[in-house]
Design a protein around this motif. Structure first.
Motif, PDB file in Angstrom:
ATOM      1  N   GLY A 147       0.512  -0.667  -0.494  1.00 30.13           N
ATOM      2  CA  GLY A 147       0.184  -0.345  -0.112  1.00 30.13           C
ATOM      3  C   GLY A 147       0.751   1.643  -0.181  1.00 30.13           C
ATOM      4  N   LEU A 148      -0.063   2.028   1.283  1.00 30.77           N
ATOM      5  CA  LEU A 148       0.700   4.103   0.833  1.00 30.77           C
ATOM      6  C   LEU A 148       2.414   3.386   1.013  1.00 30.77           C
ATOM      7  N   ALA A 149       2.621   2.652   2.483  1.00 30.15           N
ATOM      8  CA  ALA A 149       3.973   2.291   2.441  1.00 30.15           C
ATOM      9  C   ALA A 149       4.743   1.906   2.102  1.00 30.15           C
ATOM     10  N   ALA A 150       4.358   1.426   0.663  1.00 31.81           N
ATOM     11  CA  ALA A 150       4.990   0.673  -0.457  1.00 31.81           C
ATOM     12  C   ALA A 150       5.222   1.970  -1.585  1.00 31.81           C
ATOM     13  N   LEU A 151       4.038   2.931  -1.724  1.00 30.37           N
ATOM     14  CA  LEU A 151       4.644   4.010  -2.312  1.00 30.37           C
ATOM     15  C   LEU A 151       5.727   4.779  -1.735  1.00 30.37           C
ATOM     16  N   ARG A 152       5.286   4.700  -0.556  1.00 27.18           N
ATOM     17  CA  ARG A 152       6.179   6.313  -0.339  1.00 27.18           C
ATOM     18  C   ARG A 152       7.875   5.754  -0.526  1.00 27.18           C
ATOM     19  N   ASN A 196       9.178  -0.361 -20.742  1.00 32.48           N
ATOM     20  CA  ASN A 196       9.768  -0.420 -19.393  1.00 32.48           C
ATOM     21  C   ASN A 196       8.665   0.726 -18.394  1.00 32.48           C
ATOM     22  N   ILE A 197       7.777   2.053 -18.937  1.00 31.35           N
ATOM     23  CA  ILE A 197       7.743   2.605 -17.808  1.00 31.35           C
ATOM     24  C   ILE A 197       6.094   1.929 -17.433  1.00 31.35           C
ATOM     25  N   THR A 198       6.055   1.173 -18.772  1.00 33.33           N
ATOM     26  CA  THR A 198       4.075   0.418 -17.998  1.00 33.33           C
ATOM     27  C   THR A 198       4.276  -0.644 -17.344  1.00 33.33           C
ATOM     28  N   ARG A 199       5.742  -1.310 -17.027  1.00 37.01           N
ATOM     29  CA  ARG A 199       5.743  -2.165 -16.274  1.00 37.01           C
ATOM     30  C   ARG A 199       6.227  -1.239 -15.068  1.00 37.01           C
ATOM     31  N   ARG A 200       6.471  -0.795 -14.437  1.00 35.33           N
ATOM     32  CA  ARG A 200       7.180   0.452 -13.473  1.00 35.33           C
ATOM     33  C   ARG A 200       5.313   1.121 -13.370  1.00 35.33           C
ATOM     34  N   ARG A 201       4.570   1.837 -13.673  1.00 28.61           N
ATOM     35  CA  ARG A 201       3.210   2.301 -13.575  1.00 28.61           C
ATOM     36  C   ARG A 201       2.086   0.734 -12.760  1.00 28.61           C
ATOM     37  N   ALA A 202       2.612  -0.865 -13.641  1.00 27.25           N
ATOM     38  CA  ALA A 202       2.292  -1.198 -13.117  1.00 27.25           C
ATOM     39  C   ALA A 202       2.167  -2.080 -11.525  1.00 27.25           C
ATOM     40  N   LEU A 203       3.722  -1.267 -11.372  1.00 28.92           N
ATOM     41  CA  LEU A 203       3.925  -2.046  -9.553  1.00 28.92           C
ATOM     42  C   LEU A 203       3.324  -0.616  -8.869  1.00 28.92           C
ATOM     43  N   ILE A 204       2.723   0.546  -9.606  1.00 30.40           N
ATOM     44  CA  ILE A 204       2.362   1.380  -8.641  1.00 30.40           C
ATOM     45  C   ILE A 204       1.105   0.892  -8.321  1.00 30.40           C
ATOM     46  N   ARG A 205       0.131   1.383  -9.888  1.00 27.48           N
ATOM     47  CA  ARG A 205      -1.255   0.348  -9.427  1.00 27.48           C
ATOM     48  C   ARG A 205      -1.385  -0.458  -8.549  1.00 27.48           C
ATOM     49  N   ARG A 206      -0.237  -1.274  -8.365  1.00 30.56           N
ATOM     50  CA  ARG A 206      -0.209  -2.470  -7.532  1.00 30.56           C
ATOM     51  C   ARG A 206      -0.495  -2.380  -5.788  1.00 30.56           C
ATOM     52  N   PHE A 207      -0.156  -1.207  -5.532  1.00 29.91           N
ATOM     53  CA  PHE A 207       0.194  -0.271  -4.658  1.00 29.91           C
ATOM     54  C   PHE A 207      -0.954   0.448  -4.372  1.00 29.91           C
ATOM     55  N   VAL A 208      -1.397   0.931  -5.095  1.00 30.69           N
ATOM     56  CA  VAL A 208      -2.498   1.859  -4.745  1.00 30.69           C
ATOM     57  C   VAL A 208      -3.605   0.984  -4.880  1.00 30.69           C
ATOM     58  N   ALA A 226      -4.337   8.184  -9.655  1.00 30.24           N
ATOM     59  CA  ALA A 226      -3.562   8.135  -8.256  1.00 30.24           C
ATOM     60  C   ALA A 226      -1.929   7.322  -9.121  1.00 30.24           C
ATOM     61  N   VAL A 227      -2.635   6.739 -10.139  1.00 27.45           N
ATOM     62  CA  VAL A 227      -1.242   6.115 -10.591  1.00 27.45           C
ATOM     63  C   VAL A 227      -0.164   6.890 -11.599  1.00 27.45           C
ATOM     64  N   ASN A 228      -1.334   8.169 -12.098  1.00 27.41           N
ATOM     65  CA  ASN A 228      -0.655   9.326 -12.682  1.00 27.41           C
ATOM     66  C   ASN A 228      -0.228  10.009 -11.709  1.00 27.41           C
ATOM     67  N   ARG A 229      -0.805  10.559 -10.997  1.00 29.89           N
ATOM     68  CA  ARG A 229      -0.183  11.235 -10.599  1.00 29.89           C
ATOM     69  C   ARG A 229       0.873  10.993  -9.549  1.00 29.89           C
ATOM     70  N   VAL A 230       1.231   9.804  -9.316  1.00 30.41           N
ATOM     71  CA  VAL A 230       2.421   9.299  -8.752  1.00 30.41           C
ATOM     72  C   VAL A 230       3.662   8.907  -9.823  1.00 30.41           C
ATOM     73  N   SER A 231       2.969   8.519 -10.911  1.00 28.53           N
ATOM     74  CA  SER A 231       4.375   8.746 -11.784  1.00 28.53           C
ATOM     75  C   SER A 231       4.502  10.245 -12.207  1.00 28.53           C
ATOM     76  N   ALA A 232       3.721  11.180 -12.063  1.00 31.04           N
ATOM     77  CA  ALA A 232       4.146  11.884 -12.621  1.00 31.04           C
ATOM     78  C   ALA A 232       5.561  13.411 -11.403  1.00 31.04           C
ATOM     79  N   SER A 252       0.141  11.773   1.261  1.00 31.61           N
ATOM     80  CA  SER A 252      -1.453  12.389   2.256  1.00 31.61           C
ATOM     81  C   SER A 252      -2.343  12.649   1.707  1.00 31.61           C
ATOM     82  N   GLY A 253      -2.162  13.589   0.584  1.00 31.56           N
ATOM     83  CA  GLY A 253      -3.199  13.013  -0.524  1.00 31.56           C
ATOM     84  C   GLY A 253      -3.939  12.399  -0.748  1.00 31.56           C
ATOM     85  N   LEU A 254      -3.267  10.892  -1.009  1.00 24.67           N
ATOM     86  CA  LEU A 254      -3.843   9.865  -0.819  1.00 24.67           C
ATOM     87  C   LEU A 254      -4.642   9.380  -0.135  1.00 24.67           C
TER      88      LEU A 254
END
Length: 199
Positions: A81-86, A126-138, A156-162, A192-194
Protein backbone atom coordinates in the motif's frame (compact mmCIF):
# COMPACT_ATOMS: atom_id res chain seq x y z
CA UNK A 1 46.14 -20.09 -24.43
CA UNK A 2 43.68 -17.46 -25.69
CA UNK A 3 42.24 -15.06 -23.13
CA UNK A 4 38.62 -15.79 -22.17
CA UNK A 5 36.51 -12.67 -22.57
CA UNK A 6 33.48 -12.13 -20.35
CA UNK A 7 31.25 -10.45 -22.92
CA UNK A 8 28.54 -9.44 -20.45
CA UNK A 9 31.09 -7.82 -18.17
CA UNK A 10 32.68 -6.00 -21.11
CA UNK A 11 29.28 -4.85 -22.37
CA UNK A 12 28.34 -3.54 -18.91
CA UNK A 13 31.69 -1.75 -18.66
CA UNK A 14 31.08 -0.02 -21.99
CA UNK A 15 27.57 1.01 -20.92
CA UNK A 16 28.94 2.48 -17.70
CA UNK A 17 31.53 4.41 -19.73
CA UNK A 18 28.76 5.82 -21.94
CA UNK A 19 26.76 6.77 -18.84
CA UNK A 20 29.72 8.66 -17.40
CA UNK A 21 30.31 10.54 -20.67
CA UNK A 22 26.63 11.55 -20.89
CA UNK A 23 26.74 12.74 -17.27
CA UNK A 24 29.97 14.67 -17.77
CA UNK A 25 29.72 16.00 -21.33
CA UNK A 26 26.21 15.30 -22.67
CA UNK A 27 25.06 12.78 -25.25
CA UNK A 28 25.95 14.93 -28.27
CA UNK A 29 29.62 14.56 -27.36
CA UNK A 30 29.49 10.76 -27.18
CA UNK A 31 31.76 9.31 -29.86
CA UNK A 32 33.21 5.84 -30.34
CA UNK A 33 36.68 7.31 -29.78
CA UNK A 34 35.58 8.94 -26.51
CA UNK A 35 33.93 5.73 -25.31
CA UNK A 36 36.99 3.66 -26.18
CA UNK A 37 39.18 6.06 -24.18
CA UNK A 38 36.78 6.05 -21.20
CA UNK A 39 36.37 2.27 -21.18
CA UNK A 40 39.97 1.45 -22.04
CA UNK A 41 39.06 -0.65 -25.09
CA UNK A 42 39.93 -0.45 -28.75
CA UNK A 43 37.45 1.33 -31.02
CA UNK A 44 36.57 -1.96 -32.73
CA UNK A 45 35.64 -3.55 -29.42
CA UNK A 46 32.94 -0.93 -28.86
CA UNK A 47 31.42 -1.38 -32.32
CA UNK A 48 31.22 -5.13 -31.77
CA UNK A 49 28.69 -4.61 -28.97
CA UNK A 50 26.99 -1.39 -30.04
CA UNK A 51 26.66 -0.50 -33.73
CA UNK A 52 25.58 3.12 -33.23
CA UNK A 53 24.93 5.92 -30.74
CA UNK A 54 21.24 5.08 -30.40
CA UNK A 55 22.04 1.57 -29.19
CA UNK A 56 24.48 3.04 -26.67
CA UNK A 57 21.94 5.52 -25.32
CA UNK A 58 19.31 2.78 -25.09
CA UNK A 59 21.65 0.51 -23.16
CA UNK A 60 22.59 3.33 -20.77
CA UNK A 61 18.93 4.21 -20.15
CA UNK A 62 17.96 0.57 -19.58
CA UNK A 63 20.83 0.10 -17.16
CA UNK A 64 19.76 3.12 -15.08
CA UNK A 65 16.05 2.25 -15.28
CA UNK A 66 16.41 -1.46 -14.53
CA UNK A 67 18.79 -0.84 -11.63
CA UNK A 68 16.30 1.50 -9.96
CA UNK A 69 13.39 -0.85 -10.71
CA UNK A 70 15.17 -3.88 -9.28
CA UNK A 71 16.27 -1.92 -6.20
CA UNK A 72 12.65 -0.81 -5.68
CA UNK A 73 11.43 -4.42 -5.83
CA UNK A 74 14.01 -5.40 -3.21
CA UNK A 75 13.05 -2.55 -0.88
CA UNK A 76 9.30 -3.13 -1.06
CA UNK A 77 9.49 -6.86 -0.39
CA UNK A 78 6.95 -7.47 2.40
CA UNK A 79 5.63 -3.89 2.23
CA UNK A 80 2.16 -2.94 0.96
CA UNK A 81 0.00 0.00 0.00
CA UNK A 82 0.97 3.55 0.86
CA UNK A 83 4.09 2.43 2.74
CA UNK A 84 5.28 0.72 -0.45
CA UNK A 85 4.51 3.85 -2.50
CA UNK A 86 6.52 5.95 -0.05
CA UNK A 87 9.44 3.49 -0.22
CA UNK A 88 9.30 3.41 -4.01
CA UNK A 89 9.29 7.20 -4.28
CA UNK A 90 12.22 7.51 -1.91
CA UNK A 91 14.15 5.08 -4.07
CA UNK A 92 13.30 6.77 -7.38
CA UNK A 93 13.77 10.37 -6.35
CA UNK A 94 17.30 11.82 -6.79
CA UNK A 95 18.35 12.10 -3.15
CA UNK A 96 22.08 12.03 -3.77
CA UNK A 97 24.41 13.51 -6.35
CA UNK A 98 25.00 10.20 -8.13
CA UNK A 99 21.28 9.70 -8.72
CA UNK A 100 20.84 13.31 -9.83
CA UNK A 101 23.59 12.83 -12.36
CA UNK A 102 22.16 9.56 -13.63
CA UNK A 103 18.85 11.35 -14.15
CA UNK A 104 20.63 13.14 -17.01
CA UNK A 105 20.72 9.83 -18.87
CA UNK A 106 16.97 9.41 -18.36
CA UNK A 107 16.21 12.95 -19.59
CA UNK A 108 18.43 12.46 -22.62
CA UNK A 109 16.58 9.26 -23.49
CA UNK A 110 13.18 10.94 -22.97
CA UNK A 111 14.18 13.65 -25.43
CA UNK A 112 15.14 11.13 -28.11
CA UNK A 113 12.16 8.85 -27.37
CA UNK A 114 9.74 11.71 -27.92
CA UNK A 115 10.96 11.89 -31.53
CA UNK A 116 11.85 8.28 -32.35
CA UNK A 117 9.15 5.54 -32.50
CA UNK A 118 11.61 2.74 -31.70
CA UNK A 119 12.90 4.47 -28.57
CA UNK A 120 9.34 5.44 -27.65
CA UNK A 121 8.37 1.76 -27.65
CA UNK A 122 11.32 0.82 -25.45
CA UNK A 123 10.42 3.53 -22.97
CA UNK A 124 6.73 2.71 -23.07
CA UNK A 125 7.39 -0.96 -22.31
CA UNK A 126 9.51 -0.13 -19.29
CA UNK A 127 7.38 2.67 -17.90
CA UNK A 128 4.33 0.42 -18.21
CA UNK A 129 6.04 -2.07 -15.87
CA UNK A 130 6.68 0.69 -13.36
CA UNK A 131 3.11 1.98 -13.60
CA UNK A 132 1.85 -1.56 -12.99
CA UNK A 133 3.85 -1.65 -9.76
CA UNK A 134 2.40 1.71 -8.69
CA UNK A 135 -1.09 0.44 -9.54
CA UNK A 136 -0.51 -2.65 -7.40
CA UNK A 137 0.39 -0.51 -4.39
CA UNK A 138 -2.58 1.82 -4.89
CA UNK A 139 -4.95 -1.14 -5.14
CA UNK A 140 -3.42 -2.63 -1.98
CA UNK A 141 -3.99 0.71 -0.24
CA UNK A 142 -7.64 0.53 -1.29
CA UNK A 143 -7.96 -3.07 -0.07
CA UNK A 144 -6.39 -2.12 3.28
CA UNK A 145 -8.62 0.93 3.78
CA UNK A 146 -5.70 3.37 3.47
CA UNK A 147 -6.86 5.09 0.30
CA UNK A 148 -9.21 8.05 0.44
CA UNK A 149 -12.57 6.94 -1.04
CA UNK A 150 -12.55 9.84 -3.50
CA UNK A 151 -9.25 8.75 -5.08
CA UNK A 152 -9.50 7.05 -8.47
CA UNK A 153 -6.86 4.33 -8.93
CA UNK A 154 -5.78 5.40 -12.42
CA UNK A 155 -5.64 9.05 -11.41
CA UNK A 156 -3.45 8.04 -8.48
CA UNK A 157 -1.14 6.09 -10.78
CA UNK A 158 -0.78 9.18 -12.97
CA UNK A 159 -0.18 11.40 -9.95
CA UNK A 160 2.58 9.20 -8.53
CA UNK A 161 4.19 8.70 -11.97
CA UNK A 162 4.19 12.43 -12.72
CA UNK A 163 5.49 13.26 -9.24
CA UNK A 164 8.48 10.95 -9.47
CA UNK A 165 9.34 11.81 -13.09
CA UNK A 166 9.00 15.51 -12.34
CA UNK A 167 11.57 15.39 -9.57
CA UNK A 168 14.05 13.66 -11.88
CA UNK A 169 13.69 16.57 -14.29
CA UNK A 170 13.96 19.18 -11.53
CA UNK A 171 17.12 17.55 -10.15
CA UNK A 172 18.79 18.02 -13.54
CA UNK A 173 17.41 21.42 -14.53
CA UNK A 174 16.90 23.14 -11.15
CA UNK A 175 19.22 21.21 -8.82
CA UNK A 176 19.10 23.81 -6.05
CA UNK A 177 15.37 23.07 -5.66
CA UNK A 178 15.91 19.34 -5.14
CA UNK A 179 17.27 19.35 -1.59
CA UNK A 180 16.48 16.27 0.51
CA UNK A 181 14.04 18.20 2.72
CA UNK A 182 12.10 19.27 -0.38
CA UNK A 183 11.96 15.70 -1.66
CA UNK A 184 10.81 14.46 1.76
CA UNK A 185 8.09 17.10 1.97
CA UNK A 186 6.89 16.35 -1.55
CA UNK A 187 6.65 12.60 -0.90
CA UNK A 188 4.73 13.14 2.33
CA UNK A 189 2.32 15.54 0.59
CA UNK A 190 1.80 12.96 -2.16
CA UNK A 191 1.10 10.12 0.28
CA UNK A 192 -1.13 12.20 2.53
CA UNK A 193 -3.07 13.38 -0.53
CA UNK A 194 -3.91 9.77 -1.30
CA UNK A 195 -4.60 8.72 2.26
CA UNK A 196 -7.96 8.08 3.89
CA UNK A 197 -7.29 10.57 6.70
CA UNK A 198 -6.61 13.59 4.51
CA UNK A 199 -8.49 16.77 5.27
Amino acid sequence: MPKIVDHEERRAHIVEAVTQIIIRDGFDRVTMREIAAEAGYAHGAIARYFPDKQSLLTAAFLQVFQHSHQRTLELVAGVRGLAALRTMSRQLLPYDTAESLRARVVLTFWDRASQDPELWEIHHENITRRRALIRRFVEEAREDGELHPGVDVEEAVNRVSAHNAGWQMIAVLVPEAAAARSLDASIEALISGLGAERA
